[in-house]
Motif scaffolding. Sequence first.
Motif, PDB file in Angstrom:
ATOM      1  N   ARG A  14       0.844  -1.054  -0.100  1.00 51.82           N
ATOM      2  CA  ARG A  14       0.106   0.022   0.121  1.00 51.82           C
ATOM      3  C   ARG A  14       1.142   1.319  -0.226  1.00 51.82           C
ATOM      4  O   ARG A  14       1.758   1.525   0.409  1.00 51.82           O
ATOM      5  N   TRP A  15       0.602   2.649  -0.695  1.00 44.07           N
ATOM      6  CA  TRP A  15       1.275   3.675  -0.953  1.00 44.07           C
ATOM      7  C   TRP A  15       0.667   4.934  -0.701  1.00 44.07           C
ATOM      8  O   TRP A  15      -0.913   4.834  -1.014  1.00 44.07           O
ATOM      9  N   VAL A  16       1.541   5.179   0.445  1.00 47.02           N
ATOM     10  CA  VAL A  16       0.509   6.538   0.485  1.00 47.02           C
ATOM     11  C   VAL A  16       1.545   8.042   0.570  1.00 47.02           C
ATOM     12  O   VAL A  16       2.309   7.829   1.513  1.00 47.02           O
ATOM     13  N   ASN A  17       2.366   8.571  -1.516  1.00 48.95           N
ATOM     14  CA  ASN A  17       1.410   8.252  -2.730  1.00 48.95           C
ATOM     15  C   ASN A  17       3.076   7.279  -3.325  1.00 48.95           C
ATOM     16  O   ASN A  17       3.541   7.504  -2.665  1.00 48.95           O
ATOM     17  N   HIS A  18       2.224   6.799  -3.748  1.00 46.14           N
ATOM     18  CA  HIS A  18       3.420   5.947  -4.675  1.00 46.14           C
ATOM     19  C   HIS A  18       4.531   7.318  -5.185  1.00 46.14           C
ATOM     20  O   HIS A  18       3.330   7.885  -5.676  1.00 46.14           O
ATOM     21  N   PRO A  19       5.699   7.202  -5.427  1.00 44.10           N
ATOM     22  CA  PRO A  19       6.060   8.204  -5.540  1.00 44.10           C
ATOM     23  C   PRO A  19       5.567   8.451  -7.093  1.00 44.10           C
ATOM     24  O   PRO A  19       5.731  10.124  -7.599  1.00 44.10           O
ATOM     25  N   SER A  20       6.221   7.256  -7.482  1.00 49.55           N
ATOM     26  CA  SER A  20       5.289   8.479  -9.424  1.00 49.55           C
ATOM     27  C   SER A  20       4.200   8.766  -9.098  1.00 49.55           C
ATOM     28  O   SER A  20       3.758   9.699 -10.194  1.00 49.55           O
ATOM     29  N   ALA A  21       3.064   8.470  -8.978  1.00 49.22           N
ATOM     30  CA  ALA A  21       2.213   8.711  -9.342  1.00 49.22           C
ATOM     31  C   ALA A  21       2.164  10.337  -8.204  1.00 49.22           C
ATOM     32  O   ALA A  21       1.284  11.075  -9.081  1.00 49.22           O
ATOM     33  N   ALA A  22       1.988  10.302  -7.117  1.00 53.10           N
ATOM     34  CA  ALA A  22       2.777  12.329  -6.894  1.00 53.10           C
ATOM     35  C   ALA A  22       3.514  13.097  -7.500  1.00 53.10           C
ATOM     36  O   ALA A  22       2.869  14.188  -7.456  1.00 53.10           O
ATOM     37  N   SER A  23       4.524  12.461  -8.118  1.00 52.40           N
ATOM     38  CA  SER A  23       5.005  13.525  -9.197  1.00 52.40           C
ATOM     39  C   SER A  23       4.199  13.778 -10.267  1.00 52.40           C
ATOM     40  O   SER A  23       4.082  15.287 -10.762  1.00 52.40           O
ATOM     41  N   ARG A  24       3.876  12.853 -10.886  1.00 50.71           N
ATOM     42  CA  ARG A  24       3.146  13.399 -12.289  1.00 50.71           C
ATOM     43  C   ARG A  24       1.934  14.176 -11.793  1.00 50.71           C
ATOM     44  O   ARG A  24       1.548  14.755 -12.712  1.00 50.71           O
ATOM     45  N   ALA A  25       1.522  13.658 -10.682  1.00 49.38           N
ATOM     46  CA  ALA A  25       0.250  14.522  -9.730  1.00 49.38           C
ATOM     47  C   ALA A  25       0.778  15.745  -9.613  1.00 49.38           C
ATOM     48  O   ALA A  25      -0.344  16.438  -9.131  1.00 49.38           O
ATOM     49  N   GLU A  26       1.854  16.770  -9.760  1.00 50.06           N
ATOM     50  CA  GLU A  26       2.159  17.905  -9.494  1.00 50.06           C
ATOM     51  C   GLU A  26       1.623  18.697 -10.245  1.00 50.06           C
ATOM     52  O   GLU A  26       1.958  20.084  -9.896  1.00 50.06           O
ATOM     53  N   TYR A  27       2.303  17.936 -11.380  1.00 50.17           N
ATOM     54  CA  TYR A  27       1.377  19.496 -12.337  1.00 50.17           C
ATOM     55  C   TYR A  27       0.027  20.090 -12.741  1.00 50.17           C
ATOM     56  O   TYR A  27      -1.270  19.018 -12.858  1.00 50.17           O
ATOM     57  N   LYS A  28      -0.212  20.681 -12.362  1.00 47.31           N
ATOM     58  CA  LYS A  28      -1.134  21.987 -12.859  1.00 47.31           C
ATOM     59  C   LYS A  28      -2.024  21.712 -13.520  1.00 47.31           C
ATOM     60  O   LYS A  28      -3.280  22.175 -13.419  1.00 47.31           O
ATOM     61  N   PRO A  29      -1.960  21.490 -15.004  1.00 49.15           N
ATOM     62  CA  PRO A  29      -2.102  21.298 -16.256  1.00 49.15           C
ATOM     63  C   PRO A  29      -3.023  20.030 -15.403  1.00 49.15           C
ATOM     64  O   PRO A  29      -3.861  20.173 -16.450  1.00 49.15           O
ATOM     65  N   LEU A  30      -2.378  19.164 -15.678  1.00 43.20           N
ATOM     66  CA  LEU A  30      -2.922  17.533 -15.183  1.00 43.20           C
ATOM     67  C   LEU A  30      -3.725  18.079 -14.592  1.00 43.20           C
ATOM     68  O   LEU A  30      -5.240  17.611 -14.755  1.00 43.20           O
ATOM     69  N   GLN A  31      -4.125  18.511 -13.391  1.00 40.56           N
ATOM     70  CA  GLN A  31      -4.643  18.654 -11.878  1.00 40.56           C
ATOM     71  C   GLN A  31      -6.346  19.116 -12.658  1.00 40.56           C
ATOM     72  O   GLN A  31      -7.367  18.863 -12.611  1.00 40.56           O
ATOM     73  N   LEU A  32      -5.755  20.412 -13.245  1.00 38.89           N
ATOM     74  CA  LEU A  32      -7.043  20.901 -13.398  1.00 38.89           C
ATOM     75  C   LEU A  32      -8.111  20.472 -14.753  1.00 38.89           C
ATOM     76  O   LEU A  32      -8.836  20.323 -14.605  1.00 38.89           O
ATOM     77  N   ALA A  33      -6.976  19.702 -15.525  1.00 33.08           N
ATOM     78  CA  ALA A  33      -7.501  19.407 -16.930  1.00 33.08           C
ATOM     79  C   ALA A  33      -8.073  17.705 -16.291  1.00 33.08           C
ATOM     80  O   ALA A  33      -9.947  17.656 -16.633  1.00 33.08           O
ATOM     81  N   THR A  34      -7.751  17.108 -15.493  1.00 29.46           N
ATOM     82  CA  THR A  34      -8.275  16.336 -14.733  1.00 29.46           C
ATOM     83  C   THR A  34      -9.633  16.362 -13.610  1.00 29.46           C
ATOM     84  O   THR A  34     -10.846  16.082 -13.899  1.00 29.46           O
ATOM     85  N   ALA A  35      -9.826  17.239 -13.306  1.00 29.63           N
ATOM     86  CA  ALA A  35     -10.410  18.046 -11.571  1.00 29.63           C
ATOM     87  C   ALA A  35     -11.800  18.354 -13.182  1.00 29.63           C
ATOM     88  O   ALA A  35     -12.877  18.067 -12.926  1.00 29.63           O
ATOM     89  N   ARG A  36     -11.809  19.774 -14.014  1.00 33.61           N
ATOM     90  CA  ARG A  36     -12.764  18.777 -15.368  1.00 33.61           C
ATOM     91  C   ARG A  36     -12.877  18.121 -15.324  1.00 33.61           C
ATOM     92  O   ARG A  36     -14.678  17.966 -15.525  1.00 33.61           O
ATOM     93  N   GLU A  37     -12.430  17.447 -15.396  1.00 35.89           N
ATOM     94  CA  GLU A  37     -13.297  15.859 -16.858  1.00 35.89           C
ATOM     95  C   GLU A  37     -14.143  15.690 -15.299  1.00 35.89           C
ATOM     96  O   GLU A  37     -15.176  14.296 -16.240  1.00 35.89           O
ATOM     97  N   CYS A  38     -13.579  15.369 -14.123  1.00 32.64           N
ATOM     98  CA  CYS A  38     -14.276  15.029 -12.966  1.00 32.64           C
ATOM     99  C   CYS A  38     -15.452  15.362 -11.981  1.00 32.64           C
ATOM    100  O   CYS A  38     -16.120  14.913 -11.606  1.00 32.64           O
ATOM    101  N   GLY A  39     -15.648  16.771 -13.501  1.00 33.58           N
ATOM    102  CA  GLY A  39     -16.960  17.012 -13.192  1.00 33.58           C
ATOM    103  C   GLY A  39     -16.206  18.250 -11.892  1.00 33.58           C
ATOM    104  O   GLY A  39     -17.298  18.894 -11.330  1.00 33.58           O
ATOM    105  N   LEU A  40     -15.247  18.529 -11.629  1.00 32.09           N
ATOM    106  CA  LEU A  40     -15.803  19.728 -10.521  1.00 32.09           C
ATOM    107  C   LEU A  40     -15.800  21.192 -11.694  1.00 32.09           C
ATOM    108  O   LEU A  40     -15.047  21.508 -12.136  1.00 32.09           O
ATOM    109  N   ALA A  41     -15.685  22.509 -11.298  1.00 34.40           N
ATOM    110  CA  ALA A  41     -16.004  23.701 -11.252  1.00 34.40           C
ATOM    111  C   ALA A  41     -14.286  24.084 -11.067  1.00 34.40           C
ATOM    112  O   ALA A  41     -13.355  23.379 -10.279  1.00 34.40           O
ATOM    113  N   ILE A  42     -13.558  24.347 -12.307  1.00 37.25           N
ATOM    114  CA  ILE A  42     -12.151  25.485 -12.604  1.00 37.25           C
ATOM    115  C   ILE A  42     -12.106  26.514 -12.677  1.00 37.25           C
ATOM    116  O   ILE A  42     -13.465  26.667 -13.819  1.00 37.25           O
ATOM    117  N   PRO A  43     -11.945  27.568 -12.401  1.00 40.07           N
ATOM    118  CA  PRO A  43     -11.340  28.867 -12.807  1.00 40.07           C
ATOM    119  C   PRO A  43     -11.302  28.856 -14.143  1.00 40.07           C
ATOM    120  O   PRO A  43     -10.342  28.000 -15.048  1.00 40.07           O
TER     121      PRO A  43
END
Length: 321
Positions: A112-141
Motif C-alpha cells: 500500500r502506498w501513500v503516495n506512490h512516488p511516480s503518482a505523486a510526481s505526475r500529479a504535481e503538474y497543475k495543468p494535469l490537475q486542472l484538466a483532470t478536475a474538469r473531466e471529473c466534474g469539478l468547476a475550475i477557473p
Amino acid sequence: MATVLVVAARDDWPTDRVVKTLQGRGVAVFRMDAAEFPEETTLAARIDDVRPWHGGLITSHHQVDLADVSACYFRTPHPFRFAAGMSEPERRFAQAQARAGFGGILTALDCRWVNHPSAASRAEYKPLQLATARECGLAIPPTLITNSPDAVRAFAGDIPGPLICKPVASPVFIEGDQLKTVYTRQLTEGDLADLTGINTTAHLFQAWMDKAHEVRLTVAGERLYAAEVHSNTTAGHTDWRSDYKSLTYRATETPPAIAEAVQRLMQRLELRFAALDFIVSPAGDWTFLEANPCGQWDWIQHATGHPIAEGIADELLGVTP
C-alpha cells in the motif's frame, strides 16, 4: 513481521504524528530519510524466480526485510547524501545510481502506498490537475498558461473581471540564502500595460473568483476532512498563505457532489492522499484550485480537530471507514 516503511525528512513533524499514531496501535515502523542512503543506510535487495524483492534495509540500530513491508508512507524526503570529497561528476553519477537503484527498489515494492512516488510526481503538474478536475466534474477557473504578453492581454479581454497571476510550480525559491515565496496577486491595469518579463518563462493566469472563503480539503483514502479558511485582510483574502496570522478555521462538510468528484479525481491521479484547495463563492459554489500530493495538514488538524493523522494511519493499514 508486517512493517510500515516511512520515507520522509527526519524534521517533518506531520510525519512524526503519523509514526506516533501507528506505533500507538502496536504497528512496526521503519523510518528513514533518503538522505541517509548510502552513508547511514545499507540496501541489500534480491529478486529471483521464486521470490519477489526481498532483503534488508539496514541502519546502525534498525533493519527491515523488504518482504515484510506492508505499506509505505512516502513524503518529501531529502535528497541522497554522499561522502565528502567526491568530484562533481562522481556525485552526479552516484546520484543517478542511487535514484535508479534505491529509488527503483522502493517503487517496485508491492504494498500500500501513500503516495506512490511516480503518482505523486505526475500529479504535481497543475495543468494535469486542472484538466483532470474538469473531466471529473469539478468547476475550475478560466486559466491561461503562457509566456506571451499578447496572450495575456487577449485573455484579459475575454474575462469580465480581474485576473490573478500565480506560479505554475512550487512558489518557494532560495535567493541569497533566504527562503522566498511568490504569492498569488491580482493584476492591475498597470501590470497589463507593462508585461515585461512574461516571455522569460511560463506563467499561470486565472480569472479572479469572488469568494466568501476558501476550503482546504485533506483527503486520506475515502476520508475527506474539510476546513473553511477565513481571512480578514486583503492579502489573506487574495492568497491565505501570505497572511497566516489573519486566518481562522472551521470544520465543515463537503457537499456530496463535490465529494464524489474529488474521489474520481483521486482515482484518476492514482493518489491516496492530497491536500486540495477550493474557493467557495458567496452563493456556496465550490471551485477547484489545486491538489498537493504532499500538502501540509498538521496545522489544520490542530485548528479543527480533524483526525487526519489517524486517517492516514488507517489508509496505510487498509482500515476502511
